[in-house]
Structures are given as structure tokens and as C-alpha cells.
Design an enzyme around this catalytic site. Structure first.
Site, short mmCIF file in Angstrom:
data_model
loop_
_atom_site.label_atom_id
_atom_site.label_comp_id
_atom_site.label_asym_id
_atom_site.label_seq_id
_atom_site.Cartn_x
_atom_site.Cartn_y
_atom_site.Cartn_z
N ASP A 35 0.82 -1.21 0.00
CA ASP A 35 0.00 0.00 0.00
C ASP A 35 0.85 1.26 0.00
OD1 ASP A 35 -2.64 0.41 -0.16
OD2 ASP A 35 -3.11 -0.09 1.91
N LYS A 56 -0.51 5.18 -4.99
CA LYS A 56 0.10 6.23 -5.82
C LYS A 56 1.56 6.47 -5.45
CE LYS A 56 -4.11 8.78 -6.29
NZ LYS A 56 -4.87 9.68 -5.49
N MET A 169 -5.33 12.09 8.04
CA MET A 169 -5.82 12.56 6.73
C MET A 169 -6.44 13.96 6.83
SD MET A 169 -7.45 9.03 5.24
CE MET A 169 -7.75 8.12 6.75
N1 SAH Z 1 -3.29 2.67 8.70
C1 SAH Z 1 -2.51 3.88 8.81
C2 SAH Z 1 -3.33 5.11 8.46
C3 SAH Z 1 -3.72 5.18 7.00
S1 SAH Z 1 -4.58 6.64 6.63
C4 SAH Z 1 -1.96 3.98 10.22
O1 SAH Z 1 -2.34 3.21 11.10
O2 SAH Z 1 -1.10 4.83 10.44
C5 SAH Z 1 -3.30 7.68 6.01
C6 SAH Z 1 -3.00 8.80 6.99
O3 SAH Z 1 -2.16 8.31 8.02
C7 SAH Z 1 -2.22 9.95 6.39
O4 SAH Z 1 -3.07 10.86 5.71
C8 SAH Z 1 -1.62 10.57 7.63
O5 SAH Z 1 -2.58 11.33 8.34
C9 SAH Z 1 -1.31 9.34 8.46
N2 SAH Z 1 0.09 8.89 8.30
C10 SAH Z 1 0.51 7.70 7.84
N3 SAH Z 1 1.86 7.61 7.91
C11 SAH Z 1 2.29 8.78 8.42
C12 SAH Z 1 3.57 9.31 8.75
N4 SAH Z 1 4.70 8.63 8.57
N5 SAH Z 1 3.61 10.56 9.28
C13 SAH Z 1 2.50 11.27 9.51
N6 SAH Z 1 1.28 10.82 9.20
C14 SAH Z 1 1.16 9.60 8.68
#
Ligand code: SAH
Length: 252
Positions: A35, A56, A169
Site C-alpha cells: 500500500d 500512488k 488525513m
Molecule cells: N493505517 C494507517 C493510516 C492510513 S490513513 C496507520 O495506522 O497509520 C493515512 C494517513 O495516516 C495519512 O493521511 C496521515 O494522516 C497518516 N500517516 C501515515 N503515515 C504517516 C507518517 N509517517 N507521518 C505522519 N502521518 C502519517
């Protein structure tokens, strides 16, 4: 042969934050569907697997539609291959693991979900913010600013309860989020942390307030992926633990 699809959390970015179970699942994978937001370094644990990028940022020009990903998982699993679906953070936090596992079950394939460290927790910890803090916040809400039907969650209502609110997000809707919280009567000096690229070498944090967060985000060129943390725990940031390059603006 009994097949099982593994829905695995790759953690927030730092490859050292993988679980041992994730590493074991990757080591025996024949096919890995990767993903968005998964650090490519994580793939060093499955050097012989066929890697399919579905997001993407992973190299695809567009995100692969969800039903196509699901059908790919099913196809490979039915061939008796070990399939890992690798997701950023935790697969069950805004990661669609629930619906994928259910879809697989409906199609006669078992699955196992392997937790990962979700970015909201890691982002805060990695810049010295404890999301609960005795006497300051006794609850945490993980919330997405991007509901399926396009509506905004009631962030003001959540924040009014006094717990910490961690928004995923949220970058594309930063102004609406700030406006909604102000309209909801949250105080202008409510501390806010905006943390980008959490746990990666280029992690950065913007410590701000409800009143100034939009200007501060603009000045620091805040971009997705980022986590927003609202609450007084941000004001309790533990010194000496910040790894990140830091943008600290006036709190007044
Ligand atoms: N399953 C993922 C979340 C997916 S939704 C989790 O548990 O983290 C995607 C969102 O996760 C992004 O828009 C952002 O808000 C956050 N995100 C994911 N990786 C990140 C990172 N390294 N730093 C900051 N935000 C992150």
C-alpha cells in the site's frame, strides 16, 4: 492446501518499528501487495517475493481500485501462494483491513491480521508527546477528517470532552478543521501539534495553537502525510525526546 492471506501492518515509517510477526509473515511471502505510505526498506524482509505496488506513492500513477486489489489477493491465495497485504501503520486503523478480511472470508479464504504501530501514536511519541498524561488527558480519540461520505466528523464535540484528539488525513482540510474547532468554542490557545513524515529521518513537527495553526502550517509548508494532535498534552511536550527538525512558533 489451506491458504491464509496475511494483512500486515508495516508501521509508521521507521523500518525498525515493524513487529517480529510482520517480519516472519514477510519472510514467507510469495506475493506482497504494498500500500501507499509503506517504507520501501520494509521490503528487505521479503527479497524473493513478487512485489505489487497498489498505491500512488508506491510507484503506481493512480491508486489501484480496492476491488481489484481484493481480487488479486484472492487469485494468488487460490493458487496456493503465500500472500501478504502490507499496509502503512496498523491495518485496522483507517486501513480497510476489516472489510478486506470480511471479503476474503466471504470468498472462502481465511486471513490473519498483524498489528502495526499506527502513525498517530508513533508521531506523537516521536516528538515527545504522551497522548494521555495523568491529570491532563485521560482519553485519546483517533479520528479521520476524511469520512467516506465526504462529511466532517464532529471534531469540536470530541475536543470539548477534554481528551486528546488525533486526526488522520487532515491536511487537505486543515482550514475546515480549525474553523470547526473555533466555531465549536474551543479556546484559541488550545495546543496543536502537526507532525509530518513521522518516524522517518525527515520527520518535522509544528507546535502551534488553534488560533495560529493554519498560518504556521503554511509557513512550514506542511504536507501529507501528517498527523494533527489537539489537546493540552501537546503543551506537556517532554523535552529531550524530540528527534524531529522542529518549527516552534509563538504560542501567543
Ligand atoms: N493505517 C494507517 C493510516 C492510513 S490513513 C496507520 O495506522 O497509520 C493515512 C494517513 O495516516 C495519512 O493521511 C496521515 O494522516 C497518516 N500517516 C501515515 N503515515 C504517516 C507518517 N509517517 N507521518 C505522519 N502521518 C502519517
Amino acid at each position: 492446501m489451506s491458504t491464509k492471506v496475511w494483512l500486515v501492518g508495516a508501521g509508521p515509517g521507521d523500518p525498525d518499528l515493524l513487529t517480529l510477526k510482520a517480519v516472519k509473515a514477510l519472510a514467507q511471502a510469495d506475493v506482497v501487495l504494498v500500500d501507499d505510505l509503506v517504507n520501501p526498506q520494509v521490503l528487505s524482509h521479503c527479497p524473493n517475493a513478487r512485489i505489487i505496488h497498489t498505491g500512488k506513492r508506491g510507484g503506481c500513477r493512480t491508486s489501484t481500485p480496492q476491488d481489484f486489489i481484493q481480487r488479486m489477493m484472492l487469485l494468488y491465495a487460490k493458487q496456493g501462494l503465500n500472500v501478504v497485504r502490507l499496509k502503512g501503520g496498523d491495518p485496522c486503523i483507517f486501513g480497510r483491513a476489516g472489510e478486506e478480511a470480511q471479503w476474503l472470508a466471504d470468498n472462502g479464504i481465511a486471513s490473519e491480521i498483524v498489528n502495526g504501530i499506527t502513525s498517530g501514536l508513533a508521531a506523537a511519541t516521536n516528538c515527545g508527546i504522551s497522548l494521555t498524561h495523568r491529570g491532563v488527558a485521560s482519553s485519546v480519540t483517533l479520528v479521520t477528517a476524511h469520512a467516506e461520505d465526504g462529511s466532517m466528523p464532529d471534531l469540536a464535540g470530541l475536543a470539548q470532552q477534554g481528551g486528546t484528539v488525533v486526526v488522520y488525513m487532515g491536511i487537505a482540510r486543515l482550514s475546515r478543521i480549525a474553523q470547526q474547532l473555533r466555531d465549536g468554542g474551543l479556546r484559541a490557545d488550545l495546543p496543536v501539534a502537526m507532525i509530518g513524515n513521522a518516524t522517518l529521518p525527515d520527520q518535522y513537527q509544528i507546535i502551534s495553537t488553534l488560533a495560529t495553526m493554519e498560518d504556521d502550517a503554511k509557513r512550514a509548508a506542511l504536507k501529507s502525510p501528517a498527523i494533527l494532535v489537539f489537546g493540552d498534552v501537546v503543551g506537556k511536550q517532554i523535552s529531550g525526546t524530540a528527534f524531529a527538525s522542529e518549527y516552534r512558533y509563538a504560542q501567543s
